[in-house]
Design a protein around this motif. Structure first.
Motif, short mmCIF file in Angstrom:
data_model
loop_
_atom_site.label_atom_id
_atom_site.label_comp_id
_atom_site.label_asym_id
_atom_site.label_seq_id
_atom_site.Cartn_x
_atom_site.Cartn_y
_atom_site.Cartn_z
N LYS A 187 0.83 -1.20 0.00
CA LYS A 187 0.00 0.00 0.00
C LYS A 187 0.87 1.26 0.00
O LYS A 187 0.61 2.22 -0.75
N SER A 192 2.48 1.96 -3.40
CA SER A 192 1.54 2.59 -4.34
C SER A 192 1.41 4.08 -4.06
O SER A 192 1.39 4.90 -5.00
N LYS A 246 2.67 7.31 -6.60
CA LYS A 246 1.78 8.42 -6.98
C LYS A 246 2.38 9.77 -6.59
O LYS A 246 2.29 10.74 -7.35
#
Length: 399
Positions: free
Chosen positions: A385, A388, A392
Motif C-alpha cells: 500500500k 503505491s 503516486k
C-alpha cells in the motif's frame, strides 16, 4: 576441529587524563554460553569498576582483519590502545587469542594465546581483564570471583538458549532473581528489563536491585546512583508522586556528574524530564546524549518525537537527526518518509523527490526481505500500500 564461535574487539581511546573509551565488537556466539559470558562479563566489569566508557563498534567482524589493521584502526579512531580477541572452542576447553596494541609503542604489540578448561573459565576472563587494565595503566580495578561466575553459569546457559530460539526472557529473569539477588552481573540485565516493562509489578524488584548496588558496589558508584534513578522513575510512572520524579532526576544527575560521557544516563534523564512535562530540559539532555553518541537509532527517534512539537524552532535539528538515522540505516523507511514529507510540506520539491525516491528503494528492500527471509503478510500488505502511495507522490512531483 577448532570451531570459531566468538570474536570481541575493543578500542580504548582517551577522553581525559583518567578516563578512556572502550569500544566492544562481537560476532556470533552461536549456542555456547561461555562465549556469550566472556564478552558480557568483560563489558560489565569495565562498566562497573573502571573509568572507561564502552561504546558500540560494528564495522569489523574478522580477527585477522583487525590484527592486520590494528595500528591504522587505533590512529583512525583517535585511540590510545586497541585490543582484539578471537575465542575458539577446542577439545574440552577453549582458546583465547588476543592482541593489544599501544600507540605509544607503535612498532610493537602484545599477543597471547591461552587455553582453559571450562571449569576455570572465569580465570581466563580475569587474565584478559588484567591485561586490559594493566596495559592501560589502570590501577584500581576489581576482577570477577569464582562464586560470582559459578552462580551465572545457569543464567548464561538459559539466556543463550532463549536468544538462539527467540524465546522471551521474562521467565528466565524472574527465575534467576530468586537465587541471584546479590549478583551484580545478572542484576544489570534484570534491571534494564524491569525499567523497560515499567508497570506496578516491577517496583519491588527494582527497589531490591537498587538497595543491593550499595551493598555490592558503593553508594557513590555511578551505577548505584543510576539504579536509584531508575527506581524513583519507575515509582513515579505507577504512583505519580512529584517527590519521586525529583529524586529520579537528582540521582541521574549525580550519575552523570561521575560519568559525564555516558550517553545512556543523559537519555534516562531526558525521559525523566518528559514525565515531569519539562520538555525544554528533555530536549537539552536528548541533544547531549546524541552529541556523545549519535548511532543509537531508537534514541534519535525519541528525540525527534519531542522536537517535532515545535517545528518552527526545532525544524533544522529534526532534519539533521532524521538524516543521521538514514545514514545509519538507509532502509529505515519510517525516517525517510518523515524527512520526505517535511521537505514536501516546505515546498522543497527537489529534496522531497530525492527522499521519496529513497523511500521507494527502502520499501522495495523491505518487501524483498519479507518475500525471501521473513514472511509477514501484515507487513507485506502495508508495504504494498505504501509503495503505491509513494509512486503516486513521485508522479505528482515529476509534473
Amino acid at each position: 576441529m577448532i570451531k570459531k564461535l566468538l570474536f570481541i574487539f575493543f578500542i580504548i581511546s582517551s577522553i581525559s587524563f583518567a578516563q578512556k573509551r572502550i569500544i566492544i565488537f562481537k560476532t556470533d556466539f552461536s549456542d555456547n554460553y561461555t562465549l556469550y559470558a566472556a564478552q558480557d562479563i568483560i563489558r560489565k566489569n569495565l562498566f562497573l569498576y573502571s573509568d572507561f566508557y564502552l561504546v558500540p563498534f560494528n564495522e569489523y567482524n574478522s580477527y585477522q582483519k583487525i590484527k592486520s589493521k590494528i595500528k591504522e584502526l587505533t590512529i583512525n579512531n583517535n585511540a590510545d590502545i586497541s585490543i582484539a580477541y578471537n575465542i575458539y572452542e577446542y577439545k574440552k576447553g577453549f582458546i583465547f587469542n588476543y592482541i593489544i596494541y599501544n600507540k605509544e609503542k607503535p612498532n610493537e604489540w602484545f599477543e597471547k594465546n591461552i587455553f582453559y578448561k571450562e571449569d576455570k573459565f572465569f580465570e581466563a576472563v580475569n587474565e584478559v581483564l588484567e591485561h586490559i587494565y594493566s596495559y592501560s595503566s589502570y590501577k584500581n580495578y576489581k576482577l570477577i570471583n569464582e562464586d560470582e561466575y559459578i552462580s551465572l553459569i545457569g543464567y548464561y546457559t538459559k539466556k543463550v538458549n532463549d536468544i538462539t530460539n527467540n524465546i522471551n526472557n521474562a521467565d528466565t529473569y524472574k527465575l534467576f532473581f530468586n537465587f541471584y539477588k546479590d549478583n551484580i552481573y545478572f542484576n544489570i540485565d534484570y534491571l534494564e528489563y524491569l525499567v523497560d516493562k515499567g508497570d506496578n509489578t516491577t517496583i519491588n524488584d527494582i527497589g531490591i536491585i537498587a538497595d543491593n548496588t550499595i551493598k555490592l558496589l558503593d553508594k557513590n558508584n555511578h551505577y548505584s546512583m543510576a539504579a536509584f534513578g531508575d527506581f524513583y522513575y519507575s515509582k513515579y510512572k505507577v504512583n505519580v508522586n512529584p517527590d519521586d520524579i525529583e529524586k529520579s532526576i537528582e540521582n541521574y544527575l549525580k550519575a552523570i556528574e561521575i560519568r559525564k560521557y555516558n550517553y545512556i544516563y543523559y537519555e534516562k534523564l531526558a525521559k525523566a524530564y518528559i514525565l515531569k512535562n519539562d520538555y525544554n530540559n528533555a530536549i537539552k539532555y536528548y541533544n547531549k546524549s546524541i552529541e556523545i553518541y549519535d548511532k543509537d537509532i531508537d534514541l534519535i527517534k525519541d528525540a525527534v518525537y519531542i522536537l517535532k512539537s515545535n517545528m518552527n524552532e526545532n525544524g533544522n535539528l529534526v532534519i539533521e537527526y532524521l538524516k543521521k538515522i538514514i545514514n545509519i540505516n538507509k532502509n529505515d523507511d519510517e525516517a525517510i518518509e518523515e524527512l520526505a514529507l517535511i521537505y514536501y510540506n516546505l515546498g522543497d520539491k527537489y529534496n522531497s523527490q530525492i527522499y521519496y525516491t529513497k523511500l521507494l528503494e527502502a520499501i522495495n528492500y523491505n518487501l524483498y526481505i519479507i518475500n525471501n527471509e521473513k514472511p509477514n503478510p501484515v507487513l507485506y500488505d502495508r508495504y504494498m500500500k505504501k509503495r503505491s502511495e509513494v509512486v503516486k507522490r513521485l508522479e505528482n512531483l515529476n509534473i
